[in-house]
Design an enzyme around this catalytic site. Structure first.
Site, PDB file in Angstrom:
ATOM      1  N   THR A   1       0.841  -1.196   0.000  1.00 24.78           N
ATOM      2  CA  THR A   1       0.000   0.000   0.000  1.00 24.78           C
ATOM      3  C   THR A   1       0.879   1.249   0.000  1.00 24.78           C
ATOM      4  OG1 THR A   1      -0.052   0.268   2.400  1.00 24.78           O
ATOM      5  CG2 THR A   1      -1.753  -1.138   1.411  1.00 24.78           C
ATOM      6  N   ASP A   2       0.344   2.338  -0.509  1.00 23.57           N
ATOM      7  CA  ASP A   2       0.946   3.625  -0.196  1.00 23.57           C
ATOM      8  C   ASP A   2       0.742   3.838   1.299  1.00 23.57           C
ATOM      9  OD1 ASP A   2       2.147   6.091  -0.368  1.00 23.57           O
ATOM     10  OD2 ASP A   2       0.964   6.764  -2.070  1.00 23.57           O
ATOM     11  N   TRP A   3       1.562   4.699   1.887  1.00 22.31           N
ATOM     12  CA  TRP A   3       1.571   4.842   3.350  1.00 22.31           C
ATOM     13  C   TRP A   3       0.228   5.381   3.845  1.00 22.31           C
ATOM     14  CZ3 TRP A   3       5.371   2.450   1.675  1.00 22.31           C
ATOM     15  CH2 TRP A   3       6.419   2.009   2.482  1.00 22.31           C
ATOM     16  N   GLY A   4      -0.454   4.559   4.646  1.00 28.30           N
ATOM     17  CA  GLY A   4      -1.776   4.930   5.147  1.00 28.30           C
ATOM     18  C   GLY A   4      -2.867   4.710   4.123  1.00 28.30           C
ATOM     19  N   GLY A   5      -2.559   3.984   3.050  1.00 28.82           N
ATOM     20  CA  GLY A   5      -3.504   3.830   1.946  1.00 28.82           C
ATOM     21  C   GLY A   5      -4.448   2.651   2.060  1.00 28.82           C
TER      22      GLY A   5
END
Length: 806
Positions: free
Chosen positions: A228-232
């Site tokens: 995932t993208d960070w926090g995605g």
């Protein structure tokens, strides 16, 4: 599965634990089974490994590393071999810093010039972006490090990027927004893919079965890891079902429990988890083994020299009236502009690199041989017009034979998390240019920016050298081009419109509330300008040289196009020749021409070289929405060889047999797409292309706010406290900008204003959890005291549980 033996020894809890991060940058480890942590670091154009406090916005400094030119810059080199070398050096530095996964390159398309992260992407063209990315990935991974191609997919705006729903038709999705990923993954063999924050046609990218299963896994045979993208992460179980293995950063085990409970309840098969663990173990073990075997040492000087060479090949000469460049040694030069003193050399946000060396123009002037009579900043980098600075700059300019005027965009104008407000350079810089023009008309502008800018002032300059964001060695590279020590060979990897209003997505960017509609379809960048006959300031593929080139002897057959390039000037030079293909049938709508190949050739004066650009599986294909696969239309195709998208030097015609697929469209239903006049397509016509109704683009202001609504939506929340908090955020942003604290103001927009409520748990590393977010939402939706009690109670329970587990 390769790691069956290890997986069979793991408890369910251990397998689940590998699915999310250990902390902000590391994956989880299991010591008893010899499974180490991996370190993931940002680094599209340089390693950003933070030594102390970790963040994803570039706030805290990182370990020094070579800051190469950004993707927007290196794309102008059109040189796959040079970019492969850059990848190798990035791989060496990553190995030296014990980084397993380098989070780059970014290859999203430049749909709109205002998109805040354009500096971090290659091009408006998927073929060029894909080929360059594949070469960079091959270079990085040749050192055993894993590259992570991002952001998959259709992440083309920064505003509301964690919640926006991208509405795009299937053919456009395949041909424009996925082709670069397809090339990067198939040819580059990328070991990891980073999923995007946004939704795609109603489903979050990191849990989208069409994107991750049908296309990525099944059609492209991808067997690597999706992170995932960070926090995605939105729904962790839904994401794992479609093959999104690793969630970053840590959620302190909260989403691990979601997976655990889903398996216990039968919602998720344990075999799906096992396959994900197997793919992740392959990444962990292979990169860890490479790092153990590596004795990579970084020769900072050598890496700096490569950064300079890349900049030299990527800088674009856009105007050279009266051959004002290269400068003669005996010319008196005035150097004006704040960027000459403090270079603008990279973007802002997660890709910020702490350079090993940083050169600036003023320190390098003497060595360059340029006869400088002095320097004046001329303008405030982050401020209003200064008549005093302009007067001093004009006094200096009046004494000079040539003015080198350094203009551009500042560091807080182009940043991750924010889209630009306009494509103009600041007015105080234009005022300075206008005033200097009154006293000296021999002006050469050196432009620094990572994205397209308008140039209504261009008639007042005789020379224009676009440095883009040229990295830590960019200042010296620019001086070497100004003096003629290096012959410029960069060519634009994106079109420069005359006005922002000329861009095809002008009416549909950005999506402000629920969704953004890609009504222009296939017609982005030069595909639109060339097809709709819209004049541009500088076309795609354009760039000048100090020498001249002649094209001749085109031969076309089913294998490719062969032709000869001759250097007809007096200086050695390099030319990026471009192959475009245009289908002469009108049965299926297409852009007038599309890039299908390119080659960069180095030539001595008078030298000729015969080159071949081969055709490949992407040369004649189109995606047919009726057959749901790639097809070839039987037709005559014009094969064009050009020095830019509009400067076609040679052309021929080739008949190509088709696959016999049925026509996918009725021309009378979508006339705008057949004409290419797509700058203001109506809703009904777009829905016809799309094949369905589009969702309501406006927020439903009658519903309570939920996890995927953003802090910005507190403006219409039921809770008085939430509306007050919204006004406080807005005021803080306005006030910080007013007092010149623009970076801090930007941070509010990036990390607070557009954050979905779930981000309070996903991005805080376990400080908050989703039950606490439930309490926050109670407050927001009008139950202040109940919500506050809920937050405090859940916080207390979380701390108590953490003590028990420790």
């Amino acid at each position: 599965m390769k790691y069956n033996t290890i997986i069979n020894q793991m408890t369910l809890a251990e397998k689940v634990s590998l699915m999310s991060g250990k902390d902000f940058w590391q994956s989880e480890n299991i010591d008893r089974l010899g499974i180490p942590s991996m370190f993931l670091a940002d680094g599209p154009h340089g390693i950003r490994k933070q030594a102390a406090a970790a963040d994803h916005l570039g706030l805290n400094p990182s370990i020094p590393a070579t800051c190469f030119p950004t993707a927007a810059t290196v794309a102008n080199s059109w040189d796959v071999n040079l970019i492969n070398k850059m990848g190798q050096y990035l791989g060496i530095e990553a190995a030296n810093q014990k980084v397993n996964v380098l989070l780059g390159p970014g290859i999203n398309m430049k749909r709109n010039p205002l998109a805040g992260r354009n500096f971090e992407y290659f091009s408006e063209d998927p073929y060029l972006a894909g080929k360059l990315a594949a070469s960079l990935i091959q270079g990085i991974q040749s050192k055993g490090i894993a590259a992570s191609v991002k952001h998959f997919a259709v992440n083309n705006q920064e505003e509301r990027r964690m919640a926006i729903d991208t509405i795009v038709d299937e053919r456009t999705l395949r041909e424009i927004y996925l082709t670069a990923f397809e090339i990067a993954i198939k040819e580059g063999k990328a070991k990891t893919v980073m999923s995007a924050y946004n939704k795609l046609n109603g489903t979050y990218a990191n849990e989208n079965p069409h994107l991750l299963n049908t296309i990525l896994r099944n059609e492209w045979d991808y067997d690597g890891v999706v992170v995932t993208d960070w926090g995605g992460n939105n729904d962790r179980v839904a994401a794992l079902k479609v093959g999104n293995e690793l969630e970053m950063p840590t959620t302190n085990g909260e989403t691990d429990q979601d997976i655990y409970q889903a398996i216990k309840s039968g919602e998720l098969k344990e075999e799906v988890l096992d396959e994900a663990v197997d793919r992740l173990l392959e990444l962990i073990m292979s990169t860890t083994s490479a790092l153990k075997e590596s004795n990579a040492s970084v020769d900072e000087k050598k890496h700096h020299q490569l950064a300079q060479k890349i900049a030299e090949e990527s800088i674009v000469l856009l105007k050279n009236e009266e051959n004002i460049l290269p400068l003669n040694n005996d010319v008196n030069v005035a150097v004006i502009g704040d960027f000459a003193r403090e270079p603008r050399y990279q973007g802002a946000g997660s890709s910020v690199v702490n350079p090993t060396i940083l050169e600036n123009t003023l320190d390098s002037l003497a060595q360059s041989g340029i006869k400088s009579i002095g320097f004046e900043p001329g303008f405030n980098r982050y401020g209003k017009k200064s008549n005093r600075k302009i007067a001093k700059a004009c006094a200096l300019a009046e004494k000079a034979e040539v003015v080198l005027l350094y203009l551009g965009l500042d560091e807080v104008t182009e940043a991750e998390g924010l889209d630009r407000e306009s494509i103009k350079i600041p007015q105080n810089q234009i005022d300075l240019l206008n005033e200097i023009y009154q006293v000296n008309q021999n002006i050469v502008v050196i432009l620094s920016s990572g994205a397209v800018v308008e140039m209504p002032w261009i008639d007042k300059v005789k020379g224009l050298l676009h440095g883009q964001l040229s990295g830590q060695a960019g200042a010296k590279a620019i001086l070497r081009i100004l003096t003629g020590e290096v012959n410029p060979s960069g060519k634009l990897a994106e079109s420069y419109p005359i006005r922002y209003e000329d861009t095809p997505s002008y009416h549909q960017f950005p999506g402000k509330e629920v969704s953004v509609e890609y009504r222009e379809g296939l017609f982005i960048g030069y595909r639109y300008y060339d097809t709709a006959n819209v004049a541009v300031r500088f076309p795609f593929g354009y760039g000048l040289s100090y020498t001249t080139f002649e094209y001749s002897d085109l031969e076309v057959d089913r294998a490719g196009a062969t032709f000869t390039i001759t250097n007809t000037g007096n200086l050695p030079g390099m030319e990026a020749a471009q192959l475009y293909v245009g289908c002469q049938s009108r049965a299926i709508f297409r852009p007038k021409k599309e890039l299908k190949g390119f080659v960069k050739v180095s030539l001595q004066p008078g030298e000729s070289k015969t080159v071949t650009i081969p055709f490949d599986d992407k040369t004649f294909r189109y995606f047919n929405v009726k057959t749901n696969q790639w097809e070839i239309e039987e037709a005559d195709y014009e094969i064009m060889i050009g020095s830019s998208s509009v400067d076609i030097q040679l052309s021929g015609v080739l008949f190509v047999e088709g696959t016999g697929a049925p026509l996918p469209y009725d021309q009378t239903d979508i006339p705008s797409y057949y004409s290419g006049q797509v700058s203001n397509v109506g809703l009904e016509e777009f829905e016809t292309l799309l094949g369905r109704k589009v969702p309501d683009a406006k927020w439903d202001r009658t519903k309570p706010l939920g996890y995927n609504d953003t802090i910005a939506q507190c403006q219409y929340a039921k809770g008085l406290f939430a509306r007050f908090a919204y006004q406080l955020i807005k005021f803080s942003h306005w006030f910080l900008r007013k007092i010149g604290k623009r970076s801090t103001a930007n941070l509010i927009m990036m990390s607070v204003y557009h954050m979905p409520f779930r981000g309070l748990a996903r991005m805080t590393g376990g400080i908050m959890n989703m039950p606490m977010v439930d309490g926050v939402l109670m407050i927001v939706n009008g139950q202040f005291y109940k919500g506050l009690k809920h937050v405090l109670r859940e916080r207390k329970q979380m701390i108590k549980a953490a003590k028990v587990n420790n």
